[in-house]
Scaffold this active site. Sequence first.
Site, short mmCIF file in Angstrom:
data_model
loop_
_atom_site.label_atom_id
_atom_site.label_comp_id
_atom_site.label_asym_id
_atom_site.label_seq_id
_atom_site.Cartn_x
_atom_site.Cartn_y
_atom_site.Cartn_z
N ASP A 1 0.82 -1.21 0.00
CA ASP A 1 0.00 0.00 0.00
C ASP A 1 0.86 1.27 0.00
O ASP A 1 2.06 1.22 0.29
CB ASP A 1 -0.91 -0.03 1.23
CG ASP A 1 -2.25 0.65 0.99
OD1 ASP A 1 -2.35 1.46 0.05
OD2 ASP A 1 -3.20 0.39 1.75
N ASP B 1 -10.67 2.02 -3.28
CA ASP B 1 -11.19 1.74 -1.94
C ASP B 1 -12.71 1.69 -1.94
O ASP B 1 -13.32 1.33 -0.94
CB ASP B 1 -10.71 2.80 -0.95
CG ASP B 1 -9.33 2.48 -0.41
OD1 ASP B 1 -8.81 1.39 -0.71
OD2 ASP B 1 -8.77 3.32 0.32
C1 GLA Z 1 -5.75 1.89 2.30
C2 GLA Z 1 -6.15 0.76 1.38
C3 GLA Z 1 -7.23 -0.07 2.01
C4 GLA Z 1 -6.71 -0.62 3.33
C5 GLA Z 1 -6.25 0.51 4.22
C6 GLA Z 1 -5.55 -0.01 5.46
O1 GLA Z 1 -6.79 2.79 2.46
O2 GLA Z 1 -6.52 1.24 0.13
O3 GLA Z 1 -7.62 -1.11 1.18
O4 GLA Z 1 -5.68 -1.52 3.10
O5 GLA Z 1 -5.34 1.37 3.55
O6 GLA Z 1 -5.14 1.00 6.28
#
Ligand code: GLA
Length: 753
Positions: A482, A552
């Site tokens: 990420d 997301d």
């Molecule tokens: C980001 C990612 C999510 C999740 C969160 C965890 O927002 O896009 O899918 O993994 O971080 O903190």
Amino acid sequence: MLNVTFDSALRVFHLTNGAVSYVMRLYHEGYLAHLYYGKALPEPLNVESFFYETEREGAPQPHGHEFPRLFSLDTLPQEYPGVNAGDFRLPALEAAFDNGSRCVDLRYVSHRVLKDKPALTGLPAVFAGDRDSLTLEITLKEVAGELEVRLYYTLIEGLSLILRHSEIRNTGSKPLYLNNAASLSVDFLEADFDILSLYGAHANERNVERQPLKHGIEEISSTRGATSHQHQNFVALLRHDVTEFSGELYAATLVWSGNFKAAIERSSFDNTRLTLGINDKGFNWYLEPSECFTTPEAVLVYSDAGLNGMSQTFHTLVREHLTRGQWSHALRPVLVNSWEAAYFNFNEESIVRFAKDAVNLGAELIVLDDGWFGKRDSDTCSLGDWDRIDTRKLPSGLKGLADKIHALGAKFGLWVEPEMVSPDSELFRAHPDWALGVQGHSRSQQRNQYVLDLSNPEVRDYIVRVISAVLSSAPIDYVKWDMNRNLSEVGSPAFPACRQGEIATRYTLGVYDIMERITGAFPHILFESCAGGGRRFDLGLLYYMPQVWTSDNTDALCRQRIQYGTSLIFPPQTMGAHVSACPNHQVGRVTPLITRFICTASGTFGYEMDLGRLSPEDKEEVRAQIALYKELRETLQRGAFYRLISPFEGTRNETAWMHISEDGAELIAMYFKMQAEPAARLRRVRFKYLEPQARYEVVSHLHSSTPVHNIYLKEHNLKGQVFSGAQLMSAGITADRIDADAASCMWVLRRVD
Ligand code: GLA
């Protein structure tokens, strides 16, 4: 078919691969002009018809061309325009020399043809793979002799695109600054285009926008340190009559994940210049004598078969010439991710229970998302402390948990965010100078975090060491990598003042360096990149990691638009997609489980919810969905993908697309309707690219009003019906009557003869 010719009498270059032709010509003292890019042209060319010099008021003549006043750099279609030498349009190259000159005027020196596609040192790049390729390298020099440019043009057999990048070398005896170095500049003698681009925001990525090209300059760009949620590093110039399946267009993107700028200038003489490369805003590269700067690679696709033709070329490029490693072509497992199921609130027992329930229903990979390290009970701390497993939550460590998941018969995956550091972390307390920052300025926070200084080799070595230790400490099969913030206060104490304008670019090069080292050391791991969803969904990262968390936003209606827009460039098996809980956590919408499934099945499929908490009926539904997905995944992941109805056009209330297996024998079509309408028409969904004479039997017919595990309840089930390819393409299948919001249908057909 692949051929590069140079007619030394006419001084004309012609590159062709049978799909496209690219024609250039040297004018006068070696000005490299662009004459043509488009559908392949047979030899011999008549080059006199491409362009002629013409007098234009306001366009200056270079020295020696004062009379007649026909020749001007301001009207010459150029390959790699400089600056401050009589061309007032967008430059491809800008430099500041030690003697104060800011004049860049490039002339031809030499050229050669390379049989192999060159790799780009330290940068991701397209490779030719099993296909033949040819590369033309043209060397230009700046007239004052302080700088040399090598332009690279690669054609790959059978692909309707050209690849370009440049190398800029300081050939003088004093340092100089590069202020702008585009990867691609291309001139068109016409301007009757629409611009198509993809804009968005977090949780709302890659919306399709099309508008007529206006006079002046249009810019699509990012200064956020990554490709960005806001704009994709992509732009297409479309003839006005372009549709999904017809018409001529040019589409450009970069194999790059950092700041970028696409600029399109429609001049007063109605020609068009498109430039694409690293954003010159915030870019200032200090080049010592004999040092060389390599631009990222640009891809310029030509299609005379509309947007679909463009997408097929991009999809082939990604599948066969960009993604690497053993997962590149392997079928991807059905995963279940803990994030929306538990957020930071889990322990070993709850994850094992979560995994058991998921595996019972058919899941193959259990992913533990954020929250397993340091004291990370919220997003306020601990990023960077990867060596501190939170034993409050995971008393037997990652290994203990991974072993338990493996014992259930599933693979185990883990979330990491290696590029970041929390101010409240042991790492930051020990190394406050390891975060990007600028002297005299305090750092901004985003999601309570700073960005590590990946321009600094010491920081990169640390990340590689600590992440490698985590990945070696337990049997980990999958990693979600990420990156959750944009870059601000971009500066590094590891570099002198004269190099601070390099840090944003060096950050992206640093990302590539650590990804190359880590993915190379753990070839068995399936890596999925993520950047708050789709902030960094680009060809650059796909070179290292073959799938990306698309957004997301997991709401099935929003996802139709996001995946539709994403599919313009990227094939389905690169798009992470998960069925999530209702009401949806991003938009609060309630949608039928089947619609969530049907939309998600068009990506790398999984769930992001606690399957154990579903009602018995929904559990049966999920079990049936996973079984069906496994049956169809070969076609869904490896087949061709065609968009049929756009959610960005017409009523903006419907979407349809289809997948066809590699051998053409299986066809899966999906239709979605966002809102129910009174007195709605019956909608025919017409398919594409079938064999007209072949016969196809409907083997599955899903509808969102009827559960997958009991589809035979449906009144108008087409299961067992046989249609000719011609009928499916010309008349189509009439979608079921829709009486509810967020409705969907899916048809699976197989060839019977
Ligand atoms: C980001 C990612 C999510 C999740 C969160 C965890 O927002 O896009 O899918 O993994 O971080 O903190």
